[in-house]
Design an enzyme around this catalytic site. Structure first.
Site, PDB file in Angstrom:
ATOM      1  N   ARG A  51      57.895  29.996  66.359  1.00 61.55           N
ATOM      2  CA  ARG A  51      57.212  31.274  66.570  1.00 61.55           C
ATOM      3  C   ARG A  51      56.317  31.561  65.370  1.00 61.55           C
ATOM      4  O   ARG A  51      55.164  31.982  65.516  1.00 61.55           O
ATOM      5  CB  ARG A  51      58.214  32.429  66.783  1.00 61.55           C
ATOM      6  CG  ARG A  51      57.523  33.782  66.764  1.00 61.55           C
ATOM      7  CD  ARG A  51      58.297  34.978  67.287  1.00 61.55           C
ATOM      8  NE  ARG A  51      59.722  34.912  67.198  1.00 61.55           N
ATOM      9  CZ  ARG A  51      60.434  35.063  66.064  1.00 61.55           C
ATOM     10  NH1 ARG A  51      59.815  35.286  64.902  1.00 61.55           N
ATOM     11  NH2 ARG A  51      61.747  34.985  66.081  1.00 61.55           N
ATOM     12  N   TYR A 103      35.667  44.453  79.489  1.00 56.61           N
ATOM     13  CA  TYR A 103      36.573  43.671  80.335  1.00 56.61           C
ATOM     14  C   TYR A 103      37.692  44.586  80.846  1.00 56.61           C
ATOM     15  O   TYR A 103      38.304  45.322  80.054  1.00 56.61           O
ATOM     16  CB  TYR A 103      37.139  42.517  79.514  1.00 56.61           C
ATOM     17  CG  TYR A 103      38.191  41.725  80.258  1.00 56.61           C
ATOM     18  CD1 TYR A 103      37.840  40.893  81.322  1.00 56.61           C
ATOM     19  CD2 TYR A 103      39.534  41.806  79.920  1.00 56.61           C
ATOM     20  CE1 TYR A 103      38.791  40.182  82.018  1.00 56.61           C
ATOM     21  CE2 TYR A 103      40.491  41.090  80.603  1.00 56.61           C
ATOM     22  CZ  TYR A 103      40.122  40.283  81.648  1.00 56.61           C
ATOM     23  OH  TYR A 103      41.073  39.586  82.337  1.00 56.61           O
ATOM     24  N   ASP A 175      34.925  40.903  70.652  1.00 55.41           N
ATOM     25  CA  ASP A 175      35.396  39.990  71.689  1.00 55.41           C
ATOM     26  C   ASP A 175      34.256  39.003  71.953  1.00 55.41           C
ATOM     27  O   ASP A 175      33.234  39.358  72.537  1.00 55.41           O
ATOM     28  CB  ASP A 175      35.761  40.798  72.943  1.00 55.41           C
ATOM     29  CG  ASP A 175      36.303  39.923  74.070  1.00 55.41           C
ATOM     30  OD1 ASP A 175      36.035  38.713  74.077  1.00 55.41           O
ATOM     31  OD2 ASP A 175      36.989  40.476  74.957  1.00 55.41           O
ATOM     32  N   LYS A 200      38.916  30.913  78.660  1.00 59.54           N
ATOM     33  CA  LYS A 200      37.592  30.780  79.264  1.00 59.54           C
ATOM     34  C   LYS A 200      36.860  29.573  78.680  1.00 59.54           C
ATOM     35  O   LYS A 200      37.278  28.458  78.907  1.00 59.54           O
ATOM     36  CB  LYS A 200      36.822  32.095  79.074  1.00 59.54           C
ATOM     37  CG  LYS A 200      37.661  33.361  79.380  1.00 59.54           C
ATOM     38  CD  LYS A 200      38.063  33.505  80.837  1.00 59.54           C
ATOM     39  CE  LYS A 200      39.112  34.589  81.100  1.00 59.54           C
ATOM     40  NZ  LYS A 200      38.814  35.925  80.587  1.00 59.54           N
TER      41      LYS A 200
HETATM   42  C1  LIG Z   1      39.575  37.107  80.258  1.00 56.11           C
HETATM   43  C2  LIG Z   1      39.096  38.018  79.210  1.00 56.11           C
HETATM   44  C3  LIG Z   1      39.985  38.696  78.373  1.00 56.11           C
HETATM   45  C4  LIG Z   1      41.497  38.585  78.526  1.00 56.11           C
HETATM   46  O1  LIG Z   1      41.946  37.302  78.249  1.00 56.11           O
HETATM   47  P1  LIG Z   1      43.224  36.635  78.968  1.00 56.11           P
HETATM   48  O2  LIG Z   1      43.243  35.271  78.388  1.00 56.11           O
HETATM   49  O3  LIG Z   1      42.960  36.662  80.440  1.00 56.11           O
HETATM   50  O4  LIG Z   1      44.400  37.464  78.596  1.00 56.11           O
HETATM   51  C5  LIG Z   1      39.461  39.502  77.375  1.00 56.11           C
HETATM   52  N1  LIG Z   1      38.125  39.657  77.225  1.00 56.11           N
HETATM   53  C6  LIG Z   1      37.236  39.029  78.021  1.00 56.11           C
HETATM   54  C7  LIG Z   1      35.775  39.228  77.794  1.00 56.11           C
HETATM   55  C8  LIG Z   1      37.684  38.191  79.039  1.00 56.11           C
HETATM   56  O5  LIG Z   1      36.792  37.587  79.832  1.00 56.11           O
END
Ligand SMILES: *Cc1c(COP(=O)(O)O)cnc(C)c1O
Length: 384
Positions: A51, A103, A175, A200
């Site tokens: 962890r 998001y 982000d 992604k």
């Molecule tokens: C998918 C996404 C998230 C969340 O991420 P997860 O891996 O699905 O928890 C946050 N910000 C953006 C811009 C995203 O496309």
């Protein structure tokens, strides 16, 4: 050559990585272990419990940190677990200013999880950074930026927001999921924390759910590592291995996503049934000039609305696509299409989402790396 000297494509393949010290294996092994032998109490090789730190995850954390021009990386079980760790730096009574075109899952964790702990969230239109200034007060501890935004592809001027954050002594987190460090590196523009849904583009193959944070500052990193270890939202060694593998082609994939994205955006713009196309590469995009300065290229994420702005029109079109798969998520090698109003943004009230442009006919495309002729033919057939 030091890692800081490497160019981006070299970093994706080499940064943070060295042959396995035990065997010379050139690929980082999947250290599928929870714990590590100590020769005497407290005497170990840097790993005590997975962890806290696992060698496969550690290699990935170092690699992602270098890609973002940061010093410290931390990987989590999802993008939202990474966001969760950032908000846990705050205390009850603190305030956060975020973009209103966000998001959906970020909006949900802010408003339904952390609002309960008396952290206050303000959502403003950050295309105009002055709107941030209007909301800043002595309780503001964090500004949360997403750019390009999802799904409206708005561009927020990271440098301008960073100036506001610095002047008001608040943290700035960005982000960077949509752009990836191939297109923009927010730490270089003044951000304190970069966040990724690794799920992604970084993973890139739609086979892993993971999140990451990258920091430059040691104090901020220490706090994030303390939360990562204390709350425990970490990712496992198998997924870390898959992402290390995915990242090795990030620069090649992104180049093709951008090339294909450009052609698709132009095709849609000229289509008689299409109302609006949202893509920062257009000169007519409201923040095209900022996109041009803070991004290397414009990416493969495109949203468009139909002249027939009914829910039915969008719902009829989507199943006709054959190359594009109707699915949530984005950033994989395969092209995906989604319907934000009923999928990713269903958690946002209709009135709220329509204010930022998420109308019923809006369709979001994650343009993949297939042959672009096939991608366009697919759209042509579905729109016919
Ligand atoms: C998918 C996404 C998230 C969340 O991420 P997860 O891996 O699905 O928890 C946050 N910000 C953006 C811009 C995203 O496309």
């Amino acid at each position: 050559m030091s890692q800081k000297e490497m160019k981006f494509g070299t970093k994706t393949i080499h940064a943070g990585l060295e042959p396995d010290p035990a065997t010379g294996a050139i690929m980082t092994p999947i250290y599928q272990t929870s714990t590590y032998a100590q020769t005497q109490v407290g005497v170990h090789k840097g790993y005590e419990y997975s962890r806290t730190l696992n060698p496969t995850r550690h290699a990935l954390e170092k690699n992602i940190a270098e890609l973002e021009n940061g010093n410290y990386g931390a990987c989590f079980g999802s993008g939202l677990a990474a966001i969760d760790a950032v908000i846990k730096m705050l205390n009850p009574g603190d305030e956060v200013i975020s973009t209103n075109d966000l998001y959906g899952g970020s909006y949900r964790i802010f408003n339904t999880i952390f609002a309960k702990y008396n952290i206050k969230f303000h959502f403003v239109d950050m295309k105009d950074p002055q709107q941030i200034e209007a909301k800043v007060n002595e309780n503001t501890k964090l500004i949360w930026v997403e750019t390009p935004t999802n799904p409206m592809m708005n561009i927020i001027d990271i440098k301008a927001v960073s100036a506001i954050a610095k002047a008001n002594n608040t943290l700035l987190a960005v982000d960077n999921t949509f752009a990836t460090p191939y297109l923009q590196t927010p730490l270089d523009l003044g951000a304190d924390i970069v966040m990724h849904s690794v799920t992604k583009y970084l993973g890139g193959h739609s086979d892993v759910v993971m999140g990451a944070l990258v920091m430059k500052d040691e104090k901020i990193a220490e706090e994030i590592y303390r939360i990562q270890n204390s709350s425990g939202g970490v990712t496992g060694p198998m997924d870390s291995f898959l992402v290390l593998r995915g990242i090795k082609t990030l620069h090649l994939r992104m180049q093709r996503h951008c090339e294909n994205g450009k052609e698709v955006a132009q095709y849609l713009k000229n289509h008689p049934k299409v109302a609006n196309v949202y893509w920062p590469g257009f000169e007519t995009h409201p923040n095209h000039e900022i996109a041009k300065t803070q991004m290397k290229d414009f990416g493969g994420m495109i949203s468009f609305s139909l002249k027939d702005d009914s829910l039915e029109a969008a719902l009829e079109l989507l199943p006709k696509l054959e190359i594009f798969t109707l699915a949530e998520s984005l950033g994989g090698v395969e092209s995906l299409a989604s319907h934000p109003a009923s999928m990713t943004h269903a958690a946002i009230p209709k009135e709220e989402r329509e204010k930022s442009g998420v109308v019923d006919s809006l369709i979001r495309l994650s343009v993949g790396v297939e042959d672009v002729e096939d991608i366009i033919k697919d759209l042509e057939n579905a729109l016919a």
